[in-house]
Write a protein that holds these residues in place. Sequence first.
Motif, PDB file in Angstrom:
ATOM      1  N   LEU A   1      51.517  38.617  43.353  1.00  0.00           N
ATOM      2  CA  LEU A   1      51.801  39.464  42.196  1.00  0.00           C
ATOM      3  C   LEU A   1      50.560  39.498  41.311  1.00  0.00           C
ATOM      4  O   LEU A   1      50.276  38.556  40.581  1.00  0.00           O
ATOM      5  CB  LEU A   1      52.997  38.917  41.417  1.00  0.00           C
ATOM      6  CG  LEU A   1      54.280  38.661  42.222  1.00  0.00           C
ATOM      7  CD1 LEU A   1      55.348  38.033  41.333  1.00  0.00           C
ATOM      8  CD2 LEU A   1      54.787  39.954  42.842  1.00  0.00           C
ATOM      9  N   VAL A   2      49.810  40.572  41.382  1.00  0.00           N
ATOM     10  CA  VAL A   2      48.536  40.652  40.684  1.00  0.00           C
ATOM     11  C   VAL A   2      48.710  40.515  39.171  1.00  0.00           C
ATOM     12  O   VAL A   2      47.878  39.911  38.486  1.00  0.00           O
ATOM     13  CB  VAL A   2      47.828  41.976  41.033  1.00  0.00           C
ATOM     14  CG1 VAL A   2      46.546  42.132  40.230  1.00  0.00           C
ATOM     15  CG2 VAL A   2      47.511  42.021  42.523  1.00  0.00           C
ATOM     16  N   SER A   3      49.790  41.052  38.638  1.00  0.00           N
ATOM     17  CA  SER A   3      50.008  41.009  37.196  1.00  0.00           C
ATOM     18  C   SER A   3      50.236  39.598  36.671  1.00  0.00           C
ATOM     19  O   SER A   3      50.120  39.350  35.468  1.00  0.00           O
ATOM     20  CB  SER A   3      51.201  41.897  36.811  1.00  0.00           C
ATOM     21  OG  SER A   3      52.397  41.392  37.378  1.00  0.00           O
ATOM     22  N   LYS A   4      50.535  38.661  37.560  1.00  0.00           N
ATOM     23  CA  LYS A   4      50.757  37.270  37.170  1.00  0.00           C
ATOM     24  C   LYS A   4      49.478  36.432  37.257  1.00  0.00           C
ATOM     25  O   LYS A   4      49.475  35.266  36.870  1.00  0.00           O
ATOM     26  CB  LYS A   4      51.836  36.637  38.049  1.00  0.00           C
ATOM     27  CG  LYS A   4      53.191  37.324  37.979  1.00  0.00           C
ATOM     28  CD  LYS A   4      53.781  37.270  36.585  1.00  0.00           C
ATOM     29  CE  LYS A   4      55.172  37.900  36.556  1.00  0.00           C
ATOM     30  NZ  LYS A   4      55.749  37.890  35.179  1.00  0.00           N
ATOM     31  N   LEU A   5      48.419  37.027  37.767  1.00  0.00           N
ATOM     32  CA  LEU A   5      47.161  36.301  37.922  1.00  0.00           C
ATOM     33  C   LEU A   5      46.210  36.595  36.766  1.00  0.00           C
ATOM     34  O   LEU A   5      46.299  37.654  36.135  1.00  0.00           O
ATOM     35  CB  LEU A   5      46.485  36.694  39.236  1.00  0.00           C
ATOM     36  CG  LEU A   5      47.276  36.465  40.522  1.00  0.00           C
ATOM     37  CD1 LEU A   5      46.472  36.927  41.720  1.00  0.00           C
ATOM     38  CD2 LEU A   5      47.681  35.005  40.662  1.00  0.00           C
ATOM     39  N   LYS A   6      45.319  35.670  36.513  1.00  0.00           N
ATOM     40  CA  LYS A   6      44.279  35.873  35.507  1.00  0.00           C
ATOM     41  C   LYS A   6      43.010  36.316  36.234  1.00  0.00           C
ATOM     42  O   LYS A   6      42.285  35.499  36.812  1.00  0.00           O
ATOM     43  CB  LYS A   6      44.037  34.583  34.721  1.00  0.00           C
ATOM     44  CG  LYS A   6      45.221  34.161  33.869  1.00  0.00           C
ATOM     45  CD  LYS A   6      44.919  32.888  33.088  1.00  0.00           C
ATOM     46  CE  LYS A   6      46.114  32.487  32.218  1.00  0.00           C
ATOM     47  NZ  LYS A   6      45.845  31.228  31.461  1.00  0.00           N
ATOM     48  N   ILE A   7      42.800  37.626  36.233  1.00  0.00           N
ATOM     49  CA  ILE A   7      41.655  38.192  36.945  1.00  0.00           C
ATOM     50  C   ILE A   7      40.856  39.066  35.991  1.00  0.00           C
ATOM     51  O   ILE A   7      41.339  40.083  35.504  1.00  0.00           O
ATOM     52  CB  ILE A   7      42.104  39.011  38.170  1.00  0.00           C
ATOM     53  CG1 ILE A   7      42.812  38.095  39.180  1.00  0.00           C
ATOM     54  CG2 ILE A   7      40.909  39.707  38.823  1.00  0.00           C
ATOM     55  CD1 ILE A   7      43.334  38.813  40.405  1.00  0.00           C
ATOM     56  N   SER A   8      39.642  38.664  35.740  1.00  0.00           N
ATOM     57  CA  SER A   8      38.748  39.426  34.876  1.00  0.00           C
ATOM     58  C   SER A   8      38.266  40.682  35.591  1.00  0.00           C
ATOM     59  O   SER A   8      38.238  40.747  36.824  1.00  0.00           O
ATOM     60  CB  SER A   8      37.541  38.557  34.490  1.00  0.00           C
ATOM     61  OG  SER A   8      36.514  39.335  33.914  1.00  0.00           O
ATOM     62  N   SER A   9      37.894  41.669  34.829  1.00  0.00           N
ATOM     63  CA  SER A   9      37.236  42.829  35.423  1.00  0.00           C
ATOM     64  C   SER A   9      35.840  42.426  35.888  1.00  0.00           C
ATOM     65  O   SER A   9      35.293  41.407  35.448  1.00  0.00           O
ATOM     66  CB  SER A   9      37.134  43.961  34.397  1.00  0.00           C
ATOM     67  OG  SER A   9      36.429  43.524  33.247  1.00  0.00           O
ATOM     68  N   CYS A  10      35.267  43.192  36.786  1.00  0.00           N
ATOM     69  CA  CYS A  10      33.908  42.916  37.257  1.00  0.00           C
ATOM     70  C   CYS A  10      32.931  43.119  36.099  1.00  0.00           C
ATOM     71  O   CYS A  10      33.003  44.113  35.375  1.00  0.00           O
ATOM     72  CB  CYS A  10      33.560  43.858  38.409  1.00  0.00           C
ATOM     73  SG  CYS A  10      31.878  43.687  39.009  1.00  0.00           S
ATOM     74  N   LEU A  11      32.027  42.170  35.907  1.00  0.00           N
ATOM     75  CA  LEU A  11      31.054  42.242  34.815  1.00  0.00           C
ATOM     76  C   LEU A  11      29.695  42.791  35.276  1.00  0.00           C
ATOM     77  O   LEU A  11      28.768  42.902  34.479  1.00  0.00           O
ATOM     78  CB  LEU A  11      30.870  40.852  34.202  1.00  0.00           C
ATOM     79  CG  LEU A  11      32.142  40.217  33.634  1.00  0.00           C
ATOM     80  CD1 LEU A  11      31.831  38.830  33.077  1.00  0.00           C
ATOM     81  CD2 LEU A  11      32.751  41.101  32.542  1.00  0.00           C
TER      82      LEU A  11
END
Length: 209
Positions: free
Chosen positions: A53-63
């Motif tokens: 579940l992607v919405s449950k993960l802490k994933i930053s946008s690409c910098l």
Amino acid sequence: MSAWSPALSNALLGNMKVLGIMGSPRRRSNTEILLDKAMEGAREAGAEVEKVLVSKLKISSCLEIYACLKDGNCAIKDDMQLLYKKLLEADHIIFASPIFFYGVTSQAKAVIDRCQALWIKRYVLNMGGEDERERRGIFISVGATRGAKLFDGAVLTVKYFFDAVGVKYSGDLLVRGIDKKGQIEENPATLADAFRLGQELVLGNKHDA
């Protein structure tokens, strides 16, 4: 395809892993319902399945700092590090996202953008070419409107995402005119299509897109 093919043998032995990526921020969404059906089909075909579940993960946008140019590893230390491992270990991938403004959701797009590191590893650093598996991926998407080009942008994005992670785009299920939560349950034919798509992903019967 022969009944004794390697793909079928691996599935029956429980060696095949199918990763489902749920890109909708809404739980029990139409997209998730279809994803679950596809994974049910894959499981019945003999594969080991896992849903993220992607919405449950802490994933930053690409910098876009390009630290990955050094060794193919992303310098951002968040939940994407675990997802990289899952993406590379999976034999097949089911990517699911509803359509938001003619594209995938922001949560799903963050995952895709962060796979720039895997693209760098594969195509710039020439690493990972030793994987000889025939890995396949399918895309499941639901859109509220009925525009002729509703899925064009999302399909192209997912095709390039699959290419970055070493997976061949082998099919999709694109459903128009669905918006109300759970509405897809009123369409048993589409649910059956999702189940069959999951089976075909494992057994290798789906024609390449």
